[in-house]
Write a protein that holds these residues in place. Structure first.
Motif, PDB file in Angstrom:
ATOM      1  N   GLU A   1      -0.969  10.208  -4.655  1.00 40.85           N
ATOM      2  CA  GLU A   1      -1.123   8.582  -5.177  1.00 40.85           C
ATOM      3  C   GLU A   1      -2.602   8.218  -5.049  1.00 40.85           C
ATOM      4  N   LYS A   2      -3.127   8.164  -3.766  1.00 40.97           N
ATOM      5  CA  LYS A   2      -4.543   7.914  -3.481  1.00 40.97           C
ATOM      6  C   LYS A   2      -5.458   8.482  -4.256  1.00 40.97           C
ATOM      7  N   ALA A   3      -5.347   9.878  -4.644  1.00 44.71           N
ATOM      8  CA  ALA A   3      -6.379  10.612  -5.622  1.00 44.71           C
ATOM      9  C   ALA A   3      -5.945  10.051  -7.033  1.00 44.71           C
ATOM     10  N   ALA A   4      -4.865   9.650  -7.392  1.00 45.23           N
ATOM     11  CA  ALA A   4      -4.734   8.979  -8.870  1.00 45.23           C
ATOM     12  C   ALA A   4      -5.172   7.546  -8.911  1.00 45.23           C
ATOM     13  N   VAL A   5      -5.022   6.789  -7.915  1.00 50.03           N
ATOM     14  CA  VAL A   5      -5.643   5.610  -8.094  1.00 50.03           C
ATOM     15  C   VAL A   5      -7.323   5.626  -8.136  1.00 50.03           C
ATOM     16  N   ILE A   6      -7.646   6.722  -7.652  1.00 49.28           N
ATOM     17  CA  ILE A   6      -9.148   6.781  -7.446  1.00 49.28           C
ATOM     18  C   ILE A   6      -9.677   7.272  -8.736  1.00 49.28           C
ATOM     19  N   GLU A   7      -8.983   8.130  -9.184  1.00 47.38           N
ATOM     20  CA  GLU A   7      -9.117   8.686 -10.483  1.00 47.38           C
ATOM     21  C   GLU A   7      -9.154   7.861 -11.674  1.00 47.38           C
ATOM     22  N   ALA A   8      -8.321   6.796 -11.701  1.00 52.84           N
ATOM     23  CA  ALA A   8      -8.025   5.946 -12.694  1.00 52.84           C
ATOM     24  C   ALA A   8      -9.134   5.059 -13.103  1.00 52.84           C
ATOM     25  N   ASP A   9      -9.167   4.721 -14.448  1.00 55.67           N
ATOM     26  CA  ASP A   9     -10.280   3.746 -14.725  1.00 55.67           C
ATOM     27  C   ASP A   9      -9.716   2.464 -14.502  1.00 55.67           C
ATOM     28  N   PHE A  10      -8.377   2.196 -14.371  1.00 64.66           N
ATOM     29  CA  PHE A  10      -7.679   0.926 -14.428  1.00 64.66           C
ATOM     30  C   PHE A  10      -6.309   1.112 -13.757  1.00 64.66           C
ATOM     31  N   MET A  11      -5.863   0.097 -13.299  1.00 65.35           N
ATOM     32  CA  MET A  11      -4.342   0.190 -12.777  1.00 65.35           C
ATOM     33  C   MET A  11      -3.615  -0.927 -13.066  1.00 65.35           C
ATOM     34  N   ILE A  12      -2.502  -0.794 -13.203  1.00 63.78           N
ATOM     35  CA  ILE A  12      -1.298  -1.679 -13.522  1.00 63.78           C
ATOM     36  C   ILE A  12      -0.372  -1.768 -12.299  1.00 63.78           C
ATOM     37  N   VAL A  13       0.050  -2.807 -11.797  1.00 65.19           N
ATOM     38  CA  VAL A  13       0.984  -3.159 -10.779  1.00 65.19           C
ATOM     39  C   VAL A  13       1.808  -4.057 -11.299  1.00 65.19           C
TER      40      VAL A  13
ATOM     41  N   LYS B   1       5.306  -2.138  -0.480  1.00 72.48           N
ATOM     42  CA  LYS B   1       4.047  -2.059   0.258  1.00 72.48           C
ATOM     43  C   LYS B   1       3.347  -0.944  -0.209  1.00 72.48           C
ATOM     44  N   GLY B   2       3.919   0.206  -0.553  1.00 72.51           N
ATOM     45  CA  GLY B   2       2.926   1.156  -1.123  1.00 72.51           C
ATOM     46  C   GLY B   2       2.282   0.726  -2.387  1.00 72.51           C
ATOM     47  N   SER B   3       2.862  -0.064  -3.204  1.00 71.40           N
ATOM     48  CA  SER B   3       2.076  -0.475  -4.323  1.00 71.40           C
ATOM     49  C   SER B   3       0.802  -1.425  -3.919  1.00 71.40           C
ATOM     50  N   HIS B   4       1.061  -2.315  -3.007  1.00 71.42           N
ATOM     51  CA  HIS B   4       0.154  -2.937  -2.565  1.00 71.42           C
ATOM     52  C   HIS B   4      -0.986  -2.309  -1.708  1.00 71.42           C
ATOM     53  N   ILE B   5      -0.688  -1.320  -0.983  1.00 66.13           N
ATOM     54  CA  ILE B   5      -1.903  -0.564  -0.431  1.00 66.13           C
ATOM     55  C   ILE B   5      -2.656   0.333  -1.515  1.00 66.13           C
ATOM     56  N   GLU B   6      -1.848   0.691  -2.755  1.00 66.11           N
ATOM     57  CA  GLU B   6      -2.567   1.284  -3.916  1.00 66.11           C
ATOM     58  C   GLU B   6      -3.539   0.088  -4.666  1.00 66.11           C
ATOM     59  N   MET B   7      -2.943  -0.968  -4.411  1.00 69.62           N
ATOM     60  CA  MET B   7      -3.638  -2.091  -5.038  1.00 69.62           C
ATOM     61  C   MET B   7      -5.102  -2.262  -4.361  1.00 69.62           C
ATOM     62  N   GLY B   8      -4.873  -2.313  -3.003  1.00 70.03           N
ATOM     63  CA  GLY B   8      -6.063  -2.398  -2.058  1.00 70.03           C
ATOM     64  C   GLY B   8      -7.157  -1.165  -2.100  1.00 70.03           C
ATOM     65  N   ILE B   9      -6.457   0.136  -2.456  1.00 67.55           N
ATOM     66  CA  ILE B   9      -7.340   1.156  -2.684  1.00 67.55           C
ATOM     67  C   ILE B   9      -8.200   0.868  -3.994  1.00 67.55           C
ATOM     68  N   ALA B  10      -7.455   0.613  -5.099  1.00 65.74           N
ATOM     69  CA  ALA B  10      -8.080   0.131  -6.533  1.00 65.74           C
ATOM     70  C   ALA B  10      -9.190  -0.902  -5.998  1.00 65.74           C
ATOM     71  N   LEU B  11      -8.897  -1.935  -5.639  1.00 67.24           N
ATOM     72  CA  LEU B  11      -9.985  -3.103  -5.290  1.00 67.24           C
ATOM     73  C   LEU B  11     -11.224  -2.492  -4.335  1.00 67.24           C
ATOM     74  N   GLY B  12     -10.876  -1.794  -3.520  1.00 67.09           N
ATOM     75  CA  GLY B  12     -11.985  -0.922  -2.862  1.00 67.09           C
ATOM     76  C   GLY B  12     -12.909  -0.071  -3.528  1.00 67.09           C
ATOM     77  N   HIS B  13     -12.310   0.251  -4.714  1.00 67.20           N
ATOM     78  CA  HIS B  13     -13.007   1.099  -5.665  1.00 67.20           C
ATOM     79  C   HIS B  13     -13.246   0.361  -6.895  1.00 67.20           C
ATOM     80  N   SER B  14     -13.358  -1.019  -6.905  1.00 69.33           N
ATOM     81  CA  SER B  14     -13.712  -1.776  -8.119  1.00 69.33           C
ATOM     82  C   SER B  14     -13.192  -1.425  -9.209  1.00 69.33           C
ATOM     83  N   LYS B  15     -11.905  -1.185  -9.352  1.00 68.40           N
ATOM     84  CA  LYS B  15     -11.117  -0.832 -10.396  1.00 68.40           C
ATOM     85  C   LYS B  15     -10.522  -2.288 -11.059  1.00 68.40           C
ATOM     86  N   ARG B  16     -10.449  -2.457 -12.201  1.00 74.81           N
ATOM     87  CA  ARG B  16      -9.537  -3.311 -13.119  1.00 74.81           C
ATOM     88  C   ARG B  16      -8.129  -3.039 -12.775  1.00 74.81           C
ATOM     89  N   ILE B  17      -7.621  -4.238 -12.206  1.00 71.67           N
ATOM     90  CA  ILE B  17      -5.926  -4.290 -12.074  1.00 71.67           C
ATOM     91  C   ILE B  17      -5.550  -5.284 -12.967  1.00 71.67           C
TER      92      ILE B  17
END
Length: 135
Positions: A52-64, A70-86
């Motif tokens: 899941e971490k690798a998938a978030v980093i690979e994505a151009d954008f994320m949908i929550v 809690k896992g989704s919110h951690i993934e959202m944090g990873i996306a924010l840390g990689h400047s992804k559009r959410i």
């Protein structure tokens, strides 16, 4: 464009619907966690977390899709840390309830989406027609 969807197992039908609609329009899902069984060991959790971490980093954008755990919110944090559009989806405007909201829901990288799942899909498709909207 590549995308990842975070949510809870309770939203699995909506996650699959949104995924199908975006894939039909040419987007690529980086990881389909809805195919997983619930983890039964620490090793399972570790492997799923790595995927899941690798998938978030690979994505151009994320949908929550809320409600999310809690896992989704951690993934959202990873996306924010990689400047992804959410795209943060809620069928109502609960994310604007000052007493229960999260500070991270209101960052510039987060686009709050309300209404129906179909409206969410239309918003995502419109905003991702060009990568310019994801910056």
């Amino acid at each position: 464009m590549k995308f990842y969807i975070a949510s809870s197992f309770n939203n699995i039908d909506n996650v699959r619907f949104v995924s199908r609609q975006l894939i039909k329009e040419g987007h690529v899902l980086t990881y389909d966690w809805t195919r997983n069984q619930k983890a039964s060991t620490i090793e399972d959790l570790k492997l799923i977390g790595q995927a899941e971490k690798a998938a978030v980093i690979e994505a151009d954008f994320m949908i929550v899709l809320l409600p999310a755990g809690k896992g989704s919110h951690i993934e959202m944090g990873i996306a924010l840390g990689h400047s992804k559009r959410i795209f943060l989806y809620s069928p109502n405007e609960e994310v604007n309830n000052y007493a229960t909201t999260s500070t991270f829901y209101h960052l510039s990288e987060v686009m709050k989406c309300f209404g129906t799942i179909d409206e969410l899909v239309n918003t995502v498709l419109t905003m991702t027609e060009t990568k310019e909207h994801l910056a």
